[in-house]
Design an enzyme around this catalytic site. Structure first.
Site, PDB file in Angstrom:
ATOM      1  N   CYS A  19      65.633 102.939  31.090  1.00 30.10           N
ATOM      2  CA  CYS A  19      67.145 102.896  31.337  1.00 30.10           C
ATOM      3  C   CYS A  19      67.756 101.624  30.433  1.00 30.10           C
ATOM      4  O   CYS A  19      67.488 100.573  30.828  1.00 30.10           O
ATOM      5  CB  CYS A  19      67.387 102.631  32.856  1.00 30.10           C
ATOM      6  SG  CYS A  19      68.914 102.495  33.410  1.00 30.10           S
ATOM      7  N   GLY A  71      77.004  98.853  31.935  1.00 33.65           N
ATOM      8  CA  GLY A  71      78.021  99.209  30.895  1.00 33.65           C
ATOM      9  C   GLY A  71      78.373 100.629  31.004  1.00 33.65           C
ATOM     10  O   GLY A  71      77.582 101.556  31.636  1.00 33.65           O
ATOM     11  N   GLU A  72      79.396 100.983  30.364  1.00 28.36           N
ATOM     12  CA  GLU A  72      80.031 102.094  30.288  1.00 28.36           C
ATOM     13  C   GLU A  72      79.962 102.405  28.691  1.00 28.36           C
ATOM     14  O   GLU A  72      80.341 102.318  27.803  1.00 28.36           O
ATOM     15  CB  GLU A  72      81.574 102.319  30.774  1.00 28.36           C
ATOM     16  CG  GLU A  72      82.196 103.522  30.362  1.00 28.36           C
ATOM     17  CD  GLU A  72      81.409 104.866  30.854  1.00 28.36           C
ATOM     18  OE1 GLU A  72      80.927 105.020  31.856  1.00 28.36           O
ATOM     19  OE2 GLU A  72      81.629 105.792  29.974  1.00 28.36           O
ATOM     20  N   CYS A 117      83.082  99.800  39.749  1.00 25.36           N
ATOM     21  CA  CYS A 117      83.095 100.791  40.696  1.00 25.36           C
ATOM     22  C   CYS A 117      82.208  99.875  42.021  1.00 25.36           C
ATOM     23  O   CYS A 117      81.571  98.990  41.806  1.00 25.36           O
ATOM     24  CB  CYS A 117      81.655 101.654  40.387  1.00 25.36           C
ATOM     25  SG  CYS A 117      82.016 102.821  39.139  1.00 25.36           S
ATOM     26  N   CYS A 151      78.501  99.030  42.963  1.00 19.91           N
ATOM     27  CA  CYS A 151      77.783  98.917  41.901  1.00 19.91           C
ATOM     28  C   CYS A 151      77.771  97.295  41.460  1.00 19.91           C
ATOM     29  O   CYS A 151      78.771  96.627  41.346  1.00 19.91           O
ATOM     30  CB  CYS A 151      78.247  99.569  40.367  1.00 19.91           C
ATOM     31  SG  CYS A 151      77.218  99.203  39.033  1.00 19.91           S
ATOM     32  N   LEU A 177      79.973 111.171  39.325  1.00 25.60           N
ATOM     33  CA  LEU A 177      80.912 111.877  40.073  1.00 25.60           C
ATOM     34  C   LEU A 177      81.180 111.171  41.383  1.00 25.60           C
ATOM     35  O   LEU A 177      82.400 110.885  41.815  1.00 25.60           O
ATOM     36  CB  LEU A 177      80.585 113.455  40.274  1.00 25.60           C
ATOM     37  CG  LEU A 177      81.895 114.500  40.662  1.00 25.60           C
ATOM     38  CD1 LEU A 177      82.709 114.336  39.532  1.00 25.60           C
ATOM     39  CD2 LEU A 177      81.378 116.011  40.908  1.00 25.60           C
ATOM     40  N   HIS A 178      80.231 111.292  42.260  1.00 26.35           N
ATOM     41  CA  HIS A 178      80.259 110.380  43.236  1.00 26.35           C
ATOM     42  C   HIS A 178      81.089 110.995  44.591  1.00 26.35           C
ATOM     43  O   HIS A 178      81.057 110.236  45.730  1.00 26.35           O
ATOM     44  CB  HIS A 178      80.339 109.044  43.195  1.00 26.35           C
ATOM     45  CG  HIS A 178      79.157 108.456  42.193  1.00 26.35           C
ATOM     46  ND1 HIS A 178      77.849 109.059  42.268  1.00 26.35           N
ATOM     47  CD2 HIS A 178      79.303 107.458  41.383  1.00 26.35           C
ATOM     48  CE1 HIS A 178      77.398 108.098  41.246  1.00 26.35           C
ATOM     49  NE2 HIS A 178      78.379 107.469  40.609  1.00 26.35           N
ATOM     50  N   SER A 218      75.129 108.734  30.552  1.00 23.28           N
ATOM     51  CA  SER A 218      75.902 108.734  31.664  1.00 23.28           C
ATOM     52  C   SER A 218      76.950 107.815  31.621  1.00 23.28           C
ATOM     53  O   SER A 218      77.190 107.048  31.300  1.00 23.28           O
ATOM     54  CB  SER A 218      74.738 108.207  32.729  1.00 23.28           C
ATOM     55  OG  SER A 218      75.325 108.174  33.982  1.00 23.28           O
ATOM     56  N   CYS A 261      71.334  98.975  39.296  1.00 20.48           N
ATOM     57  CA  CYS A 261      72.088  98.397  37.965  1.00 20.48           C
ATOM     58  C   CYS A 261      72.604  97.065  38.131  1.00 20.48           C
ATOM     59  O   CYS A 261      73.386  96.619  39.030  1.00 20.48           O
ATOM     60  CB  CYS A 261      73.304  99.472  38.043  1.00 20.48           C
ATOM     61  SG  CYS A 261      73.324 100.416  36.578  1.00 20.48           S
ATOM     62  N   CYS A 310      80.238  94.934  32.953  1.00 18.66           N
ATOM     63  CA  CYS A 310      81.083  96.171  33.135  1.00 18.66           C
ATOM     64  C   CYS A 310      82.289  96.027  33.512  1.00 18.66           C
ATOM     65  O   CYS A 310      82.526  95.292  34.676  1.00 18.66           O
ATOM     66  CB  CYS A 310      80.050  97.182  33.746  1.00 18.66           C
ATOM     67  SG  CYS A 310      80.980  98.857  33.834  1.00 18.66           S
ATOM     68  N   GLU A 316      70.033  93.866  31.269  1.00 18.91           N
ATOM     69  CA  GLU A 316      68.826  94.232  31.933  1.00 18.91           C
ATOM     70  C   GLU A 316      68.368  95.543  31.275  1.00 18.91           C
ATOM     71  O   GLU A 316      69.180  96.434  30.641  1.00 18.91           O
ATOM     72  CB  GLU A 316      69.089  94.610  33.461  1.00 18.91           C
ATOM     73  CG  GLU A 316      69.404  93.348  34.154  1.00 18.91           C
ATOM     74  CD  GLU A 316      69.612  93.910  35.546  1.00 18.91           C
ATOM     75  OE1 GLU A 316      69.256  94.889  36.209  1.00 18.91           O
ATOM     76  OE2 GLU A 316      70.453  92.958  36.162  1.00 18.91           O
ATOM     77  N   ASN A 344      71.121 102.354  46.365  1.00 19.63           N
ATOM     78  CA  ASN A 344      70.298 101.078  46.208  1.00 19.63           C
ATOM     79  C   ASN A 344      71.165 100.099  46.688  1.00 19.63           C
ATOM     80  O   ASN A 344      71.979  99.526  46.166  1.00 19.63           O
ATOM     81  CB  ASN A 344      69.972 101.083  44.909  1.00 19.63           C
ATOM     82  CG  ASN A 344      68.685 100.644  44.641  1.00 19.63           C
ATOM     83  OD1 ASN A 344      68.138  99.921  45.341  1.00 19.63           O
ATOM     84  ND2 ASN A 344      68.043 100.941  43.387  1.00 19.63           N
TER      85      ASN A 344
HETATM   86  N1  SAH Z   1      78.715 103.675  33.453  1.00 19.27           N
HETATM   87  C1  SAH Z   1      77.846 104.437  33.350  1.00 19.27           C
HETATM   88  C2  SAH Z   1      76.208 104.475  33.238  1.00 19.27           C
HETATM   89  C3  SAH Z   1      75.998 103.068  34.117  1.00 19.27           C
HETATM   90  S1  SAH Z   1      75.647 103.510  35.912  1.00 19.27           S
HETATM   91  C4  SAH Z   1      78.139 105.578  34.670  1.00 19.27           C
HETATM   92  O1  SAH Z   1      79.058 105.181  35.367  1.00 19.27           O
HETATM   93  O2  SAH Z   1      77.449 106.558  34.634  1.00 19.27           O
HETATM   94  C5  SAH Z   1      74.472 104.316  36.135  1.00 19.27           C
HETATM   95  C6  SAH Z   1      74.353 105.320  37.362  1.00 19.27           C
HETATM   96  O3  SAH Z   1      74.070 104.219  38.347  1.00 19.27           O
HETATM   97  C7  SAH Z   1      75.749 105.830  37.826  1.00 19.27           C
HETATM   98  O4  SAH Z   1      75.605 106.975  38.449  1.00 19.27           O
HETATM   99  C8  SAH Z   1      76.155 104.775  38.856  1.00 19.27           C
HETATM  100  O5  SAH Z   1      77.372 105.251  39.584  1.00 19.27           O
HETATM  101  C9  SAH Z   1      75.006 104.436  39.518  1.00 19.27           C
HETATM  102  N2  SAH Z   1      74.654 103.297  40.574  1.00 19.27           N
HETATM  103  C10 SAH Z   1      75.254 102.176  40.282  1.00 19.27           C
HETATM  104  N3  SAH Z   1      75.128 101.613  41.416  1.00 19.27           N
HETATM  105  C11 SAH Z   1      74.120 102.009  42.063  1.00 19.27           C
HETATM  106  C12 SAH Z   1      73.710 101.583  43.364  1.00 19.27           C
HETATM  107  N4  SAH Z   1      73.760 100.465  43.856  1.00 19.27           N
HETATM  108  N5  SAH Z   1      72.729 102.686  43.873  1.00 19.27           N
HETATM  109  C13 SAH Z   1      72.639 103.615  43.173  1.00 19.27           C
HETATM  110  N6  SAH Z   1      73.170 103.818  41.931  1.00 19.27           N
HETATM  111  C14 SAH Z   1      73.940 103.244  41.446  1.00 19.27           C
END
Ligand code: SAH
Length: 353
Positions: A109, A166-167, A120, A123, A222-223, A198, A340, A116, A96, A297
């Protein structure tokens, strides 16, 4: 024994590498500049168009390099102008890419991997495990296809965030090549300050990036303000505790002289309390980082609920009042599965049913 030469996408070559490839073939180095101009300024779609290259060189190039972009498999457009593409690569892999329209420009983006493996908990991307990293050319293709769509509006992609599926630090070399290609003055010339990578927080990747000398922005997902909450949300936190992550970030700050942005998804009842805000301030204060609060989201397959707006605002105010700069991220395309990985999951799972 003769081996078949590897055929690679021409879009995978940074200018310096392309120059070496041409020199290897006995060509003058300025040919690489000409090819870059055809690819990224004149946006040529075929070797034949490159009329200032000899016929022999064009046929040599076509024998060794692909010149094709990913296919648009599916396209969605939101009421706010956000465009989401599901692209199909040469091998059928789907990724995507999203275009977001800000007042200051058009940001894309970009996905860095097919699926991935970071897993997380909130995600959608991780619902489909990593199959492979994307090549630099496949990432460049995402930008060029959005540029093609924007051309009719006399617009172009001005900002790039590597925040799709992806990371990026799990696919470090290709992501760095991608950045070099889009940043190249003789090509797309997207300024370093307009590019952000990111990461979920891989300390080795952050250190390597710190020493790369690149002036692009770094965002850290960070979250959570402590290891306990973070480990529940992000499996990577069990491998690298916050103390290790913060050490790498301090090194980045020292070496590059640049601040990071911390991304923090606000999840109801999990990380949205003022106690969390207080802990977050003590965790990051010395790093001069900037916090971007992300409204969650919603993802159908995930149990999380977005934090209430008034709590998000209180959290933001607490941080700002305690010396940590904080904003709430603007939302785009919530009507088109813009989170994502959501579109890919929908299409791939739908297709399998
Ligand atoms: N792997 C990398 C980049 C991809 S994720 C990373 O972790 O940063 C990009 C961003 O979107 C990250 O901050 C991730 O935590 C966030 N993200 C993933 N799912 C999401 C969701 N459902 N709502 C809001 N942000 C989300």
């Amino acid at each position: 024994m003769e081996t078949t030469p590897e055929i690679k996408s021409i879009y995978s070559f940074p200018l310096q590498e392309l120059t070496l490839e041409l020199e290897k073939r006995g060509e003058k180095s300025y040919r690489a500049n000409q090819i870059f101009e055809w690819l990224y300024v004149k946006k040529a779609k075929s070797w034949e168009e490159m009329t200032n290259l000899s016929k022999e060189l064009r046929s040599e190039l076509s024998a060794h390099f692909f010149l094709s972009l990913p296919k648009i498999f599916h396209k969605e457009e939101s009421k706010d102008g956000t465009i989401k593409l599901l692209l199909e690569m040469e091998d059928g892999a789907k990724v995507e890419t999203v275009l977001m329209r800000y007042d200051y420009g058009n940001a894309i983006c970009v996905s860095s991997e097919v699926g991935c493996s970071m897993g997380c908990a909130f995600c959608a991307s991780g619902l489909l495990k990593k199959e492979r990293g994307l090549t630099a050319g496949e990432m460049v293709g995402q930008v060029l296809l959005m540029d093609e769509i924007l051309e009719s509006e006399l617009e172009r992609v001005s900002h790039v965030v590597v925040m799709g599926t992806g990371e990026p630090f799990d696919n470090y070399d290709e992501v760095m090549k991608f950045i070099s290609i889009i940043n190249e003055n003789k090509g797309l010339a997207i300024g370093a300050r307009h590019i952000t990578v990111s990461t979920c927080g891989l300390p080795d990747g952050i250190r390597k990036y710190a020493h790369s000398g690149l002036q692009i922005n770094l965002a850290i997902s960070l979250h959570a303000p402590n290891d306990e909450i973070r480990a529940k949300l992000m499996p990577i936190a069990r491998k690298y505790p916050l103390s290790e992550l913060m050490d790498a970030i301090r090194e980045y700050l020292e070496v590059s002289g640049r601040r990071v942005t911390y991304e923090y998804i606000m999840l109801k009842g999990i990380n949205d309390s003022l106690d969390c805000a207080h802990e977050l301030v003590s965790l990051i204060k010395g790093t001069f980082g900037y916090v971007n609060l992300i409204p969650f989201n919603p993802v159908k397959e995930k149990p999380f609920v977005r934090a209430e707006r008034k709590n998000v605002e209180k959290f933001r105010d607490y941080l700002n009042d305690h010396g940590v700069k904080c904003t709430i991220r603007k939302e785009f395309g919530t009507d088109i599965d813009a989170a994502c990985g959501q579109l890919r999951v929908k299409v791939e799972r739908g297709a399998k049913k």
